[in-house]
Each structure stands twice: as structure tokens, then as C-alpha cells.
Design a protein around this motif. Structure first.
Motif, mmCIF file in Angstrom:
data_model
loop_
_atom_site.group_PDB
_atom_site.id
_atom_site.type_symbol
_atom_site.label_atom_id
_atom_site.label_comp_id
_atom_site.label_asym_id
_atom_site.label_seq_id
_atom_site.Cartn_x
_atom_site.Cartn_y
_atom_site.Cartn_z
ATOM 1 N N ASP A 1 8.320 -8.184 69.828
ATOM 2 C CA ASP A 1 9.705 -7.841 69.449
ATOM 3 C C ASP A 1 10.756 -8.694 70.156
ATOM 4 O OD1 ASP A 1 9.314 -5.604 67.617
ATOM 5 O OD2 ASP A 1 8.502 -4.564 69.356
ATOM 6 N N PHE B 1 20.141 -9.804 68.654
ATOM 7 C CA PHE B 1 20.979 -8.728 68.115
ATOM 8 C C PHE B 1 21.711 -9.194 66.859
ATOM 9 C CE2 PHE B 1 21.715 -8.304 72.848
ATOM 10 C CZ PHE B 1 20.611 -7.524 73.034
ATOM 11 N N ASN C 1 7.192 -1.475 62.732
ATOM 12 C CA ASN C 1 8.273 -0.878 63.526
ATOM 13 C C ASN C 1 8.927 0.284 62.784
ATOM 14 O OD1 ASN C 1 7.891 -2.507 65.694
ATOM 15 N ND2 ASN C 1 9.600 -3.864 65.296
ATOM 16 N N ARG D 1 8.848 4.143 64.213
ATOM 17 C CA ARG D 1 10.145 4.421 64.830
ATOM 18 C C ARG D 1 10.278 5.888 65.229
ATOM 19 N NH1 ARG D 1 15.690 1.582 63.209
ATOM 20 N NH2 ARG D 1 17.008 2.642 64.692
ATOM 21 N N ASP E 1 8.169 6.799 68.183
ATOM 22 C CA ASP E 1 8.751 6.323 69.440
ATOM 23 C C ASP E 1 9.815 7.273 69.972
ATOM 24 O OD1 ASP E 1 7.160 4.122 69.253
ATOM 25 O OD2 ASP E 1 8.728 2.777 68.502
ATOM 26 N N GLU E 2 10.567 7.860 69.041
ATOM 27 C CA GLU E 2 11.674 8.735 69.446
ATOM 28 C C GLU E 2 11.169 10.061 70.030
ATOM 29 O OE1 GLU E 2 14.952 8.200 69.269
ATOM 30 O OE2 GLU E 2 15.119 6.417 68.012
ATOM 31 N N GLU E 3 9.968 10.470 69.564
ATOM 32 C CA GLU E 3 9.449 11.781 70.007
ATOM 33 C C GLU E 3 8.938 11.759 71.440
ATOM 34 O OE1 GLU E 3 6.587 12.612 67.022
ATOM 35 O OE2 GLU E 3 8.132 12.944 65.503
#
Lengths: 221, 66
Positions: free
Chosen positions: A142, A147, A212, A216, A219-221
Motif C-alpha cells: 500500500d 494521497f 482493500n 476494509r 480492518d475497522e472491526e
């Protein structure tokens, strides 16, 4: 301003490509007896450069229209500290790959008298290999997109360049051009090498984007 | 080692990884790597994260000795 930056880079890329063409054609130009033919070859090279600049302009316009923003597609100041560290390691790996490649083909040539890769296209193969190592490492970790990068724009450019080069490369194979000329890899196969490089890059990049997106929420959990 | 303190501080503010990433100007993957313990951030990034989450360095990044 940003678009100007991209245009400049694309134009430089096209000019370098044209220059590479000139270098490969140098032999042909020298072998041509008539002044008229020499002039035709030189004019066609100039036409190639102009065509490259026009193509770059058209590519920027198309991507701007279809891909939305073009903000700093190639800006280098948009990476965070982790990405910069990863890119540093990727550069190191790419450098190492090139060194190994040069070492191996030199040994093959000197010891075993196999000089297939001691040519212009052989050199390109090494460069493409090292670029591939750098790009794939950056994509997997990654650190490929900054950005300001636009994934759609990157995908469009790399798939466009990949398919064009692959098409030309396949055309060369279909025309039954020999792979080796004077015991060395023919320069006609450069497009195929570049095409394969860009296709692998595009597929890896696309795969990573899909991966990804799927992970996603995990990853947030 | 996972940084659960940072994750819970972020969740307490109802922020997603992307929100935090945007606030501290890094990529979402970098925030994810820090939370998973795959990347050790520099002190500057730690300070930025603490500022955004309203915590101290000790709150988020200090490991208690067992």
C-alpha cells in the motif's frame, strides 16, 4: 499547474521513448546509402516525438474527462512516513534485482558465451524487471498511491500503455520476427517486455484495490 | 502487538480509520497497520494521533510492564 507537471513528465517519457527508437535505428540510418532515406528516417523520428507529445496531451484530456481529478498523478510529496519507508525498501530491492540481473547476464556472456541479453532489449529487460519488483512491492504494501493519486487515472494509463505495447509485441510475434538477431535478443521484442510489465502492474494494482475494498470493514472491526 | 487502546479511543469518538487518517494526513492503511501492530509510528505521528483523539502519549502508546 499540476496538469502541466503531468504533461511534462508524459512528454519526457515520450521523448525518451523516441530517443530509444533513434538509438535502435542508428544502425539502420548509418546503413542507408542515400541522403534522401536518411532524411526520411530522421523526419519520421521527429514526427514520432511530435506524435508522442500529442498523445500525452490527448491522454491527459481523456483521463481528466473520464477519471475526474488528475491531481498530482505523479506527485512525490504525498506519501506518509510508512509509505516512504516501504518505498525505500522497494527501491533497495529493485536496485538489488538490477545488480543481480547485470551480474548474471555478464557471467552468462563471459563464462558460458551466452550473450542473448547483452543487447539494447536485454538491458530493457533488466530495467523492466527492477521496475516490476519496485512497483509490485509498493502495491502490495500500500505504498504505490500517494494521497493525491487517482486510482482510476493510474489504472487507465497503465492498462492503456500495457495493452498498446502488448498489441505491438503480439504483432511482432505474429509476423514471425526472430527472437534472436546475431545471437542477441531482438529490439523488436521491447514492446512485448514493456507490455507484460504494465499488464502485471495493472493486474496487481487492480487486485490490491479489490482486496482493500473487501477487507476494509474487517480492518475497522 | 495490537494497539487496542488506539482503536478503542478512535471508536469512542465514532471515527473510522479513514477519518483518523485524513485528520493526521496519512493513508488509511497506515492507521490500520498501527492498530494491528504491524508498524511503529514516529513520535511526530504519535503526537498527531494523540492530539486528534484527545489522549496523551502514555494513554495510547505506553505499554504497562507486567
Amino acid at each position: 499547474m499540476k496538469n502541466k507537471n503531468i504533461m511534462t513528465r508524459l512528454t519526457i517519457g515520450c521523448c525518451v521513448g523516441a530517443l530509444a527508437g533513434v538509438l535502435t535505428q542508428k544502425k539502420n540510418i548509418q546503413q542507408v546509402a542515400g541522403e534522401k532515406e536518411k532524411l526520411v528516417l530522421l523526419l519520421s523520428t521527429v514526427a514520432g516525438v511530435i506524435c508522442g507529445i500529442c498523445l500525452a496531451a490527448v491522454a491527459v484530456l481523456i483521463i481528466k474527462k473520464l477519471g475526474g481529478k488528475m491531481d498530482g498523478l505523479y506527485r512525490e510529496d504525498g506519501y506518509d512516513e510508512r509509505q516512504l519507508a516501504v518505498r525505500g525498501l522497494a527501491y533497495k530491492a529493485a536496485y538489488g534485482t538490477l545488480m543481480w540481473y547485470v551480474g548474471i547476464i555478464s557471467l552468462l556472456s563471459e563464462i558460458l558465451d551466452i550473450s542473448w541479453f547483452m543487447s539494447f532489449s536485454g538491458m530493457w529487460l533488466g530495467i523492466c524487471l527492477s521496475i516490476l519488483v519496485f512497483t509490485v512491492l509498493c502495491i502490495v504494501k500500500d505504498a504505490y498511491m500517494s494521497f493525491y493519486s487517482n486510482a482510476k487515472g493510474i489504472l487507465m494509463i497503465s492498462s492503456f500503455v500495457g495493452l498498446i505495447n502488448l498489441g505491438i509485441g503480439i504483432g511482432v510475434i505474429l509476423n514471425r520476427n526472430p527472437l534472436l538477431v546475431d545471437g542477441k535478443l531482438s529490439s523488436l521484442y521491447i514492446n512485448l517486455i514493456v507490455g507484460i510489465l504494465f499488464c502485471i502492474t495493472t493486474i496487481t494494482f487492480l487486485g490490491k484495490i479489490i482486496y482493500n475494498r473487501k477487507h476494509r470493514e474487517e480492518d475497522e472491526e | 502487538m495490537k494497539n487496542l487502546k488506539m482503536k478503542s479511543a478512535r471508536a469512542a469518538l465514532d471515527m473510522s480509520q479513514q477519518d483518523l487518517a485524513d485528520a493526521v494526513q496519512v493513508s488509511r492503511q497506515t492507521i490500520n497497520a498501527i492498530e494491528k501492530g504491524d508498524y511503529n509510528p514516529t513520535i511526530n505521528l504519535c503526537r498527531s494521533i494523540c492530539r486528534v483523539l484527545g489522549k496523551t502519549l502514555d494513554d495510547l502508546f505506553w505499554e504497562e510492564e507486567k
